[in-house]
Design an enzyme around this catalytic site. Structure first.
Site, mmCIF file in Angstrom:
data_model
loop_
_atom_site.group_PDB
_atom_site.id
_atom_site.type_symbol
_atom_site.label_atom_id
_atom_site.label_comp_id
_atom_site.label_asym_id
_atom_site.label_seq_id
_atom_site.Cartn_x
_atom_site.Cartn_y
_atom_site.Cartn_z
ATOM 1 N N LYS A 112 0.826 -1.212 0.000
ATOM 2 C CA LYS A 112 0.000 0.000 0.000
ATOM 3 C C LYS A 112 0.855 1.253 0.000
ATOM 4 C CE LYS A 112 -4.252 -1.702 2.150
ATOM 5 N NZ LYS A 112 -5.216 -1.532 3.245
ATOM 6 N N LYS A 195 -5.847 -10.688 -6.281
ATOM 7 C CA LYS A 195 -7.033 -10.889 -5.438
ATOM 8 C C LYS A 195 -8.107 -9.857 -5.780
ATOM 9 C CE LYS A 195 -6.047 -8.007 -1.436
ATOM 10 N NZ LYS A 195 -5.859 -7.830 -0.017
ATOM 11 N N LYS A 198 -11.229 -3.896 -3.535
ATOM 12 C CA LYS A 198 -11.994 -2.690 -3.867
ATOM 13 C C LYS A 198 -11.175 -1.736 -4.728
ATOM 14 C CE LYS A 198 -10.669 -1.084 0.636
ATOM 15 N NZ LYS A 198 -10.501 -2.209 1.550
#
Ligand code: TYM
Length: 332
Positions: A112, A195, A198
């Site tokens: 991230k 995966k 969102k």
């Protein structure tokens, strides 16, 4: 009864199928034999930028989806993380026994922060797994049902529990991750080696619980498939078909082999049509129940307030023990 704790971040307008299959769906049955705490992880959501008004609404929407999916706020404790200050209070104590290097090795943080640019990543994002450990340890959880992507965070949680216990005396239950092998990872429909998430690159890769059935069916029909025509489970050679098979199996509870046998000699398109039906049958009732609950936000907020009360009852003693053991002077 054993304790179970888990949560999802309210960082989108709807849960996606990965959240449901990897986490929420597995919570439902656990309510029978465990004392469960399910929460909406709003403190975690603000580790990335959130619009305040949107966050509040998404918090409700997330809670509504838990209930619609089968979480019973009478049997389980359903709460909003920020409503129980003990989570954040324990997180501070745990921050102070977490190594900087240890936290730096968390792969989700590395991913991230790389995406955001190291300079833009916040200290909150860095400390995120420690807050997650606090969420779990504050309730003395035995089991934590999550998807595969949370495995490393659970390892950290166990290490922190053991470290605290060794340093200050037995305080925490050392929890176990409950990750169901078959359904622990749902992949993106357009990019079946990544995966489902969102923040997916392609809108079509993601199935949302609150989207109309037709929209989800369309996405399934345009899912990326693999070379060849044979329907069989093979993650390496056939990641697209294998993903469709896993989702089918997770939602119907039927073994993958049985589904493969059913589709023997048939085409990819048939599997997609079948899966679209299964997804519709599963998600439609959840969607309509969630929308119904959201028609009465005041009632939903009252449920969450009761959940917060129960959550505090379950957590105050642990926090008091932690403070005492760490040597904080108790208030006269
Ligand atoms: P979050 O909000 O990213 O995801 C919520 C849950 O959904 C699972 N999940 C998936 N499972 C299978 N396939 C996928 N594609 C997929 N995507 C997501 C996640 O594994 C997770 O179980 N840090 C957590 C929230 C959290 C938490 C906790 C969980 C905060 N405190 C304490 C358990 C206990 C998170 O960000 O999950």
């Amino acid at each position: 009864r054993p304790r179970v704790v888990s949560g999802v971040q309210p960082s989108a307008d709807s849960l996606h199928l990965g959240n449901y299959v990897g986490a929420v769906r597995n919570w439902v049955d656990m309510q029978n034999d465990n004392e469960c705490v399910f929460f909406v992880a709003d403190l975690h959501a603000v580790t990335t930028d959130q619009d305040p008004a949107t966050l509040a609404q998404r918090t409700r929407v997330t809670a509504a989806q838990y209930i619609a999916a089968g979480i019973d706020p009478e049997r389980s404790t359903l709460l909003v993380q920020s409503h129980v200050p003990e989570h954040a209070q324990l997180a501070w104590a745990l921050n102070c026994i977490t190594g900087f290097g240890e936290a730096s090795r968390m792969t989700q943080f590395k991913d991230k922060s790389a995406k955001q640019g190291a300079e833009n990543a916040t200290v909150g994002l860095f400390a995120y797994p420690v807050l997650m450990a606090a969420d779990i340890l504050i309730y003395q959880a035995h089991q934590v049902p999550v998807g595969e992507d949370q495995r490393q965070h659970l390892e950290l949680t166990r290490n922190l529990a053991q470290r605290f216990n060794a340093r200050y005396g037995d305080t925490f239950v050392v929890p176990e991750a409950k990750i169901l092998a078959e359904s622990a990872k749902v992949y993106d429909l357009q990019n079946p080696t990544a995966k489902m998430s969102k923040s997916a690159a392609a809108e079509n890769g993601l199935l949302r619980l609150l989207d109309p059935a037709k929209k989800n069916a369309k996405k399934i029909k345009s899912a990326v498939t693999d070379d060849g025509t044979e329907i069989r489970f093979d993650r390496e050679a056939k990641p697209g078909i294998s993903n469709l098979l896993t989702i089918h199996s997770a939602l119907t509870g039927r073994p993958v082999d049985e589904i493969v046998a059913e589709y023997e000699g048939r085409m990819y398109g048939h599997l997609k049509v079948g899966l679209a039906e299964v997804v519709t049958e599963t998600l439609e009732p959840i969607r309509s129940r969630a929308l119904e609950l959201l028609d009465d936000p005041a009632e939903l907020d009252r449920m969450l307030a009761r959940g917060a009360e129960k959550g505090r009852e379950l957590s105050v003693a642990t926090l008091a023990a932690v403070y005492d053991r760490m040597g904080f002077l108790s208030r006269a």
